[in-house]
Design an enzyme around this catalytic site. Structure first.
Site, PDB file in Angstrom:
ATOM      1  N   PRO A  92       0.778  -0.885   0.070  1.00  0.00           N
ATOM      2  CA  PRO A  92       0.384  -0.725   0.077  1.00  0.00           C
ATOM      3  C   PRO A  92       1.026   0.967   0.120  1.00  0.00           C
ATOM      4  CG  PRO A  92      -0.408  -1.653   2.267  1.00  0.00           C
ATOM      5  CD  PRO A  92       0.667  -1.848   1.142  1.00  0.00           C
ATOM      6  N   ASP A  93       0.245   2.336  -0.329  1.00  0.00           N
ATOM      7  CA  ASP A  93       0.871   3.817  -0.496  1.00  0.00           C
ATOM      8  C   ASP A  93       0.787   4.227   0.898  1.00  0.00           C
ATOM      9  OD1 ASP A  93      -1.536   5.177  -1.496  1.00  0.00           O
ATOM     10  OD2 ASP A  93      -0.564   5.153  -3.494  1.00  0.00           O
ATOM     11  N   PHE A  94       0.903   5.978   0.497  1.00  0.00           N
ATOM     12  CA  PHE A  94       0.330   6.348   1.769  1.00  0.00           C
ATOM     13  C   PHE A  94      -0.602   6.816   1.106  1.00  0.00           C
ATOM     14  CE2 PHE A  94       4.850   7.018   4.406  1.00  0.00           C
ATOM     15  CZ  PHE A  94       4.834   5.667   4.735  1.00  0.00           C
ATOM     16  N   ARG A  95      -0.483   7.398   0.998  1.00  0.00           N
ATOM     17  CA  ARG A  95      -1.690   8.625   0.498  1.00  0.00           C
ATOM     18  C   ARG A  95      -3.408   8.413  -0.582  1.00  0.00           C
ATOM     19  NH1 ARG A  95       2.417  10.748   1.095  1.00  0.00           N
ATOM     20  NH2 ARG A  95       3.273  12.430   3.093  1.00  0.00           N
ATOM     21  N   ASN A 139      11.358   5.484  -2.127  1.00  0.00           N
ATOM     22  CA  ASN A 139      10.602   4.020  -2.013  1.00  0.00           C
ATOM     23  C   ASN A 139      12.067   3.395  -1.358  1.00  0.00           C
ATOM     24  OD1 ASN A 139       8.290   4.800  -3.254  1.00  0.00           O
ATOM     25  ND2 ASN A 139       8.503   2.789  -4.584  1.00  0.00           N
ATOM     26  N   ASP A 185      11.618  -0.746  -0.606  1.00  0.00           N
ATOM     27  CA  ASP A 185      11.385  -1.914   0.051  1.00  0.00           C
ATOM     28  C   ASP A 185      12.281  -2.680  -1.029  1.00  0.00           C
ATOM     29  OD1 ASP A 185      10.738  -1.080  -3.385  1.00  0.00           O
ATOM     30  OD2 ASP A 185       8.447  -0.626  -2.483  1.00  0.00           O
ATOM     31  N   HIS A 217      15.261   8.196   0.277  1.00  0.00           N
ATOM     32  CA  HIS A 217      14.366   7.534   2.009  1.00  0.00           C
ATOM     33  C   HIS A 217      15.348   6.148   2.751  1.00  0.00           C
ATOM     34  CE1 HIS A 217      11.577  10.323   1.287  1.00  0.00           C
ATOM     35  NE2 HIS A 217      12.438  11.415   1.126  1.00  0.00           N
TER      36      HIS A 217
HETATM   37  P1  NAD Z   1       2.032   8.549  -1.672  1.00  0.00           P
HETATM   38  O1  NAD Z   1       1.277   7.649  -1.277  1.00  0.00           O
HETATM   39  O2  NAD Z   1       1.948  10.102  -0.649  1.00  0.00           O
HETATM   40  O3  NAD Z   1       2.086   9.011  -3.043  1.00  0.00           O
HETATM   41  C1  NAD Z   1       1.549   7.438  -3.912  1.00  0.00           C
HETATM   42  C2  NAD Z   1       0.647   8.009  -5.244  1.00  0.00           C
HETATM   43  O4  NAD Z   1       1.371   7.495  -6.327  1.00  0.00           O
HETATM   44  C3  NAD Z   1       0.011   8.189  -5.217  1.00  0.00           C
HETATM   45  O5  NAD Z   1      -0.146   9.688  -5.716  1.00  0.00           O
HETATM   46  C4  NAD Z   1      -1.364   7.761  -6.255  1.00  0.00           C
HETATM   47  O6  NAD Z   1      -2.436   8.459  -6.981  1.00  0.00           O
HETATM   48  C5  NAD Z   1      -0.321   7.118  -6.765  1.00  0.00           C
HETATM   49  N1  NAD Z   1      -0.957   4.994  -7.549  1.00  0.00           N
HETATM   50  C6  NAD Z   1      -0.435   4.169  -6.380  1.00  0.00           C
HETATM   51  N2  NAD Z   1      -1.244   3.378  -7.144  1.00  0.00           N
HETATM   52  C7  NAD Z   1      -0.404   4.230  -8.545  1.00  0.00           C
HETATM   53  C8  NAD Z   1      -0.015   2.892  -9.700  1.00  0.00           C
HETATM   54  N3  NAD Z   1      -0.039   2.132  -9.962  1.00  0.00           N
HETATM   55  N4  NAD Z   1      -0.183   4.101 -11.181  1.00  0.00           N
HETATM   56  C9  NAD Z   1       0.072   4.841 -11.072  1.00  0.00           C
HETATM   57  N5  NAD Z   1       0.371   5.660  -9.860  1.00  0.00           N
HETATM   58  C10 NAD Z   1      -0.583   5.093  -8.834  1.00  0.00           C
HETATM   59  O7  NAD Z   1       3.789   8.273  -1.986  1.00  0.00           O
HETATM   60  P2  NAD Z   1       5.071   8.932  -2.053  1.00  0.00           P
HETATM   61  O8  NAD Z   1       4.566  10.162  -3.273  1.00  0.00           O
HETATM   62  O9  NAD Z   1       5.700   8.308  -2.813  1.00  0.00           O
HETATM   63  O10 NAD Z   1       4.920   9.310  -0.412  1.00  0.00           O
HETATM   64  C11 NAD Z   1       5.365   9.147   0.550  1.00  0.00           C
HETATM   65  C12 NAD Z   1       6.343   8.286   1.191  1.00  0.00           C
HETATM   66  O11 NAD Z   1       6.312   6.980   1.816  1.00  0.00           O
HETATM   67  C13 NAD Z   1       7.252   8.137   0.815  1.00  0.00           C
HETATM   68  O12 NAD Z   1       8.505   8.631   1.318  1.00  0.00           O
HETATM   69  C14 NAD Z   1       7.978   6.816   0.841  1.00  0.00           C
HETATM   70  O13 NAD Z   1       9.585   6.607   1.102  1.00  0.00           O
HETATM   71  C15 NAD Z   1       6.493   5.800   1.581  1.00  0.00           C
HETATM   72  N6  NAD Z   1       6.919   4.840   1.208  1.00  0.00           N
HETATM   73  C16 NAD Z   1       6.785   3.788   0.339  1.00  0.00           C
HETATM   74  C17 NAD Z   1       6.413   3.081   0.096  1.00  0.00           C
HETATM   75  C18 NAD Z   1       7.526   1.222   0.404  1.00  0.00           C
HETATM   76  O14 NAD Z   1       8.633   1.749  -0.303  1.00  0.00           O
HETATM   77  N7  NAD Z   1       7.283   0.977  -1.234  1.00  0.00           N
HETATM   78  C19 NAD Z   1       5.221   2.183   0.713  1.00  0.00           C
HETATM   79  C20 NAD Z   1       4.906   3.247   1.428  1.00  0.00           C
HETATM   80  C21 NAD Z   1       5.001   4.166   2.073  1.00  0.00           C
END
Ligand code: NAD
Length: 237
Positions: A28-31, A99, A101, A116
């Site tokens: 999962p992402d954050f937002r 990311n 991961d 990060h």
């Molecule tokens: P965010 O959650 O703020 O934004 C993610 C964006 O990606 C959203 O705008 C969403 O619309 C878009 N999105 C989601 N799935 C998508 C897809 N399949 N294709 C296209 N767009 C898609 O994330 P951010 O801007 O990276 O900032 C959040 C912080 O979260 C970062 O600093 C990061 O370090 C950390 N984070 C990392 C992980 C990871 O390592 N996988 C996971 C969660 C959060």
């Protein structure tokens, strides 16, 4: 121009990505709607993932971290794999990622700037001994080194500085790019989002499900999934 035309004519692509690059790997992402920030916690995730919370409440920090931040079974998706192929084909200079991961390296990418940090590097805060992510996953409570020090993940917590060598490498790569592809990021986390200002190339492409502050400045905006979008492009191998 289509994305395929842009990528075909480009010789120095840099990819700048965020959590949305790994959602198609099941992380999962954050937002987003189903992101971590929309789930209900007694303490908000931004607070738990801060340096001050880590030092004040290590037990609670590690309980959350182990539960939500260690997706060790996730596999690279089509976006990670296509970027690795472009690097092998000599088309892509670097991946700059927010990311933690490690999925770009798992897909075979070599030049990756992890702004990060990474869940795959963990160090004792007292003696500096290295521990793999599996050590944290299998530990309980606060993970402790053989010397008695706390083992801390090498990820940048809110309130901590980014590593300056990584930042310099990322900025140099962005400044040298002819095409910058920005994907899967809300562009709300600073200073990372500010590094895009160093881009001086021809084509700025955004692939993101939701709108971002960069949309108006791009030559091409694609509101599709990044994995599906990159999967449809040639590998150039
Ligand atoms: P965010 O959650 O703020 O934004 C993610 C964006 O990606 C959203 O705008 C969403 O619309 C878009 N999105 C989601 N799935 C998508 C897809 N399949 N294709 C296209 N767009 C898609 O994330 P951010 O801007 O990276 O900032 C959040 C912080 O979260 C970062 O600093 C990061 O370090 C950390 N984070 C990392 C992980 C990871 O390592 N996988 C996971 C969660 C959060």
């Amino acid at each position: 121009m289509t994305l395929e035309e842009i990528v075909t004519k480009s010789k120095r692509i840099v990819f700048f990505g965020g959590a949305g690059v790994s959602t198609e790997s099941g992380i999962p992402d954050f937002r987003s709607e189903d992101g971590l920030y929309r789930q209900k916690y007694a303490v908000p995730p931004e607070t738990i993932l801060s340096a001050s919370y880590f030092h004040a409440h290590p037990e609670q920090f590690f309980a959350f971290y182990r539960d939500k931040m260690l997706p060790l079974h996730a596999k690279p998706n089509a976006a990670h794999k296509k970027l690795a192929a472009w690097e092998r084909a000599g088309k892509l200079l670097a991946v700059v990622t927010q990311n933690i991961d490690g999925l770009h390296q798992a897909a075979g990418s070599r030049c990756v700037f992890e702004l990060h940090g990474s869940i795959h590097r963990n160090y004792c805060m007292r003696c500096g001994k290295f521990y793999p992510a599996s050590f944290l996953a299998e530990s309980s409570g606060v993970p402790v080194c053989t010397c008695g020090g706390i083992v801390k993940p090498d990820v940048v917590l809110y309130g901590e500085q980014l590593d300056s060598e990584t930042v310099n490498g990322a900025v140099d790569a962005i400044a040298a790019a002819d095409t910058l592809i920005v994907a899967g990021t809300s562009l709300t986390v600073y200073p990372a989002a500010g590094f895009l200002d160093y881009f001086r190339g021809d084509e700025l492409v955004l692939i993101n499900r939701d709108a971002t502050p960069l949309d108006g400045a791009c030559s091409l905006v694609i509101r599709q999934k990044v994995g599906e979008t990159l999967a449809a492009l040639p590998s150039f191998l």
